[in-house]
Design a protein around this motif. Structure first.
Motif, PDB file in Angstrom:
ATOM      1  N   GLU A   1       0.808  -1.214   0.000  1.00  0.00           N
ATOM      2  CA  GLU A   1       0.000   0.000   0.000  1.00  0.00           C
ATOM      3  C   GLU A   1       0.848   1.274   0.000  1.00  0.00           C
ATOM      4  O   GLU A   1       0.398   2.337  -0.424  1.00  0.00           O
ATOM      5  CB  GLU A   1      -0.931   0.002   1.217  1.00  0.00           C
ATOM      6  CG  GLU A   1      -1.988  -1.102   1.176  1.00  0.00           C
ATOM      7  CD  GLU A   1      -2.924  -1.032   2.368  1.00  0.00           C
ATOM      8  OE1 GLU A   1      -2.698  -0.152   3.242  1.00  0.00           O
ATOM      9  OE2 GLU A   1      -3.863  -1.841   2.441  1.00  0.00           O
ATOM     10  N   GLU A   2       2.073   1.178   0.485  1.00  0.00           N
ATOM     11  CA  GLU A   2       2.940   2.357   0.546  1.00  0.00           C
ATOM     12  C   GLU A   2       3.460   2.758  -0.841  1.00  0.00           C
ATOM     13  O   GLU A   2       3.951   3.876  -1.017  1.00  0.00           O
ATOM     14  CB  GLU A   2       4.117   2.080   1.484  1.00  0.00           C
ATOM     15  CG  GLU A   2       5.036   3.269   1.722  1.00  0.00           C
ATOM     16  CD  GLU A   2       4.323   4.498   2.293  1.00  0.00           C
ATOM     17  OE1 GLU A   2       4.779   5.618   2.027  1.00  0.00           O
ATOM     18  OE2 GLU A   2       3.298   4.325   3.010  1.00  0.00           O
TER      19      GLU A   2
ATOM     20  N   ALA B   1       1.865   3.448  -3.669  1.00  0.00           N
ATOM     21  CA  ALA B   1       1.137   4.595  -4.213  1.00  0.00           C
ATOM     22  C   ALA B   1       1.482   5.874  -3.453  1.00  0.00           C
ATOM     23  O   ALA B   1       1.730   6.918  -4.058  1.00  0.00           O
ATOM     24  CB  ALA B   1      -0.365   4.338  -4.158  1.00  0.00           C
ATOM     25  N   SER B   2       1.507   5.798  -2.127  1.00  0.00           N
ATOM     26  CA  SER B   2       1.792   6.981  -1.318  1.00  0.00           C
ATOM     27  C   SER B   2       3.160   7.560  -1.637  1.00  0.00           C
ATOM     28  O   SER B   2       3.326   8.781  -1.758  1.00  0.00           O
ATOM     29  CB  SER B   2       1.702   6.637   0.170  1.00  0.00           C
ATOM     30  OG  SER B   2       0.414   6.162   0.508  1.00  0.00           O
TER      31      SER B   2
ATOM     32  N   ASP C   1      -4.271   1.521 -10.189  1.00  0.00           N
ATOM     33  CA  ASP C   1      -4.905   2.071  -8.987  1.00  0.00           C
ATOM     34  C   ASP C   1      -5.649   3.356  -9.353  1.00  0.00           C
ATOM     35  O   ASP C   1      -5.059   4.433  -9.436  1.00  0.00           O
ATOM     36  CB  ASP C   1      -3.863   2.349  -7.907  1.00  0.00           C
ATOM     37  CG  ASP C   1      -4.484   2.673  -6.555  1.00  0.00           C
ATOM     38  OD1 ASP C   1      -5.628   3.187  -6.527  1.00  0.00           O
ATOM     39  OD2 ASP C   1      -3.815   2.439  -5.524  1.00  0.00           O
TER      40      ASP C   1
ATOM     41  N   ALA D   1      -5.396   6.196  -6.801  1.00  0.00           N
ATOM     42  CA  ALA D   1      -4.128   6.916  -6.845  1.00  0.00           C
ATOM     43  C   ALA D   1      -4.119   7.885  -8.021  1.00  0.00           C
ATOM     44  O   ALA D   1      -3.617   9.008  -7.906  1.00  0.00           O
ATOM     45  CB  ALA D   1      -2.972   5.928  -6.954  1.00  0.00           C
TER      46      ALA D   1
ATOM     47  N   ALA E   1      -5.876  12.129  -1.659  1.00  0.00           N
ATOM     48  CA  ALA E   1      -4.462  11.979  -1.297  1.00  0.00           C
ATOM     49  C   ALA E   1      -4.290  11.992   0.212  1.00  0.00           C
ATOM     50  O   ALA E   1      -3.494  11.216   0.768  1.00  0.00           O
ATOM     51  CB  ALA E   1      -3.644  13.101  -1.941  1.00  0.00           C
TER      52      ALA E   1
ATOM     53  N   LYS F   1      -6.795   8.736   1.880  1.00  0.00           N
ATOM     54  CA  LYS F   1      -6.485   7.352   1.510  1.00  0.00           C
ATOM     55  C   LYS F   1      -4.984   7.063   1.498  1.00  0.00           C
ATOM     56  O   LYS F   1      -4.565   5.945   1.816  1.00  0.00           O
ATOM     57  CB  LYS F   1      -7.081   7.023   0.142  1.00  0.00           C
ATOM     58  CG  LYS F   1      -6.935   5.560  -0.252  1.00  0.00           C
ATOM     59  CD  LYS F   1      -7.713   5.220  -1.502  1.00  0.00           C
ATOM     60  CE  LYS F   1      -7.537   3.753  -1.873  1.00  0.00           C
ATOM     61  NZ  LYS F   1      -8.055   2.858  -0.816  1.00  0.00           N
ATOM     62  N   PHE F   2      -4.184   8.080   1.134  1.00  0.00           N
ATOM     63  CA  PHE F   2      -2.748   7.829   0.959  1.00  0.00           C
ATOM     64  C   PHE F   2      -1.868   8.587   1.949  1.00  0.00           C
ATOM     65  O   PHE F   2      -0.654   8.508   1.877  1.00  0.00           O
ATOM     66  CB  PHE F   2      -2.344   8.170  -0.480  1.00  0.00           C
ATOM     67  CG  PHE F   2      -3.067   7.352  -1.505  1.00  0.00           C
ATOM     68  CD1 PHE F   2      -2.725   6.027  -1.727  1.00  0.00           C
ATOM     69  CD2 PHE F   2      -4.123   7.899  -2.233  1.00  0.00           C
ATOM     70  CE1 PHE F   2      -3.405   5.261  -2.668  1.00  0.00           C
ATOM     71  CE2 PHE F   2      -4.808   7.145  -3.180  1.00  0.00           C
ATOM     72  CZ  PHE F   2      -4.456   5.814  -3.389  1.00  0.00           C
ATOM     73  N   ARG F   3      -2.486   9.356   2.848  1.00  0.00           N
ATOM     74  CA  ARG F   3      -1.761  10.077   3.886  1.00  0.00           C
ATOM     75  C   ARG F   3      -0.703  11.022   3.312  1.00  0.00           C
ATOM     76  O   ARG F   3       0.388  11.171   3.858  1.00  0.00           O
ATOM     77  CB  ARG F   3      -1.112   9.090   4.876  1.00  0.00           C
ATOM     78  CG  ARG F   3      -2.090   8.099   5.491  1.00  0.00           C
ATOM     79  CD  ARG F   3      -1.386   7.079   6.347  1.00  0.00           C
ATOM     80  NE  ARG F   3      -0.306   6.400   5.632  1.00  0.00           N
ATOM     81  CZ  ARG F   3      -0.484   5.459   4.720  1.00  0.00           C
ATOM     82  NH1 ARG F   3      -1.711   5.056   4.404  1.00  0.00           N
ATOM     83  NH2 ARG F   3       0.557   4.903   4.135  1.00  0.00           N
TER      84      ARG F   3
END
Length: 334
Positions: free
Chosen positions: A180-181, A183-184, A215, A218, A318, A321-323
């Motif tokens: 999951e990281e 995308a972030s 994604d 993303a 952003a 969901k992605f912090r």
């Protein structure tokens, strides 16, 4: 807040057209729509190819338009041809309910060129060098470039090189390892590149291409980069798209066109969407849903401020969901 730029005369209005379009037009009819003393929007068509649907679409782009100026830019055309084209366009505008405030002709838009008033007594004046005008200076200060012609604008969205097999393999390995990281980390890296105006390398292009096509959340979050700087965001994604192929290239070109659209660069957006559509035609399995929606919006003349709201949504995605903390959207970004 940026102070509005005042255009005092016909020559300055004509000289401002390249900055407003993003390229220097030739063999063109340009329609400059105004709401009182404020620019509403601008539309360009090829000389001799303007028809009623195009005129109607141009008029319908804004419900606050009060008047329109017709600017014919056509070198190597006889005065009779120019006069016929001007009258034909004016007739279509009047027939569609527009109020024509003036019609002018200039062979080209460059310093010291002569413009001629096509309605009335054929008065003339001089077009100043577009680079020396206040509009031109503001364009440069904002980091935007003006293409010498439309072909140069189109060339920006051609494929220039390609990511390597190694880049692709490493991108897939990173996605599997980071989970999951993945995308972030890419969204943060893109935000840093846009903030510092740094050119992306092939390795990042491979990771972005993979992310855009695997994604959708993303991808939507990446739209929020427009809040940082839509011009730089467009250039960044343009550079990434130039290194990609097939569905990854389609996705990157679509996002690049979105950034240009929300930056009031309709011709650049159209060039990006055309390049994306050409690539998608060769690869039928590409996801073109977002591309289709943006193409329809641009064709219908949907104002960029309406499209900008997608960037505000991207900022929220952003963060939630992605912090990834992107600048807080305001005004027409919300």
């Amino acid at each position: 807040m940026t102070e509005p730029i005042k255009i005092d005369n016909t020559g300055e209005m004509i000289a401002a057209i390249p900055a407003m379009l993003g390229f220097v037009p030739s063999q063109s009819v340009v329609l400059v729509f105004l709401a009182g003393n404020r620019l509403s929007h601008i539309a360009r068509m090829d000389f001799g190819e303007m028809d009623h649907p195009l005129v109607t679409a141009a008029i319908n782009r804004s419900n606050d338009t009060e008047g329109v100026y017709v600017i014919v830019v056509a070198e190597s055309r006889t005065f009779h041809e120019v006069l016929d084209e001007s009258e034909r366009v004016i007739a279509m505008l009047l027939g569609a309910g527009a109020d024509v405030w003036g019609s002018f002709y200039t062979p080209s838009i460059r310093g010291s060129e002569t413009w001629t008033d096509m309605r009335g007594l054929f008065e003339t004046g001089t077009v100043p060098d577009p680079a020396t005008t206040e509009v031109g200076a503001a364009t440069v200060l904002n980091g935007r470039t003006i293409a010498r012609d439309r072909s140069e604008l189109t060339a920006r969205y051609r494929r220039k090189d390609s990511v390597t097999v190694t880049d692709r393999r490493r991108a897939r390995a990173a996605k599997e390892t980071m989970g999951e990281e993945f995308a972030s980390s890419i969204i943060r890296e893109l935000a840093e590149l846009v903030s510092t105006r740094t050119t992306p390398d092939s390795a990042l292009a491979a990771r972005v291409g993979l992310l855009l096509t695997t994604d959708i959340h993303a991808r939507d979050a990446i739209l929020g980069l427009a809040v940082i700087d839509p011009n730089v965001a467009s250039e960044t994604m343009e550079a990434i798209a130039s290194k990609l192929r097939t569905r990854e290239r389609v996705a990157a070109l679509t996002v690049a066109g979105f950034f240009a659209y929300v930056n009031f660069q309709g011709p650049a957006a159209g060039s990006a969407f055309t390049a994306a559509r050409e690539e998608a035609t060769q690869h039928p399995l590409c996801d073109t849903r977002m591309l289709g929606l943006l193409e329809q919006a641009l064709t219908a003349g949907l104002h960029p401020t309406m499209i900008r709201k997608l960037a505000g949504t991207g900022v929220r995605i952003a963060r939630e969901k992605f912090r990834v903390e992107l600048p807080a959207p305001s005004g027409d970004w919300i």
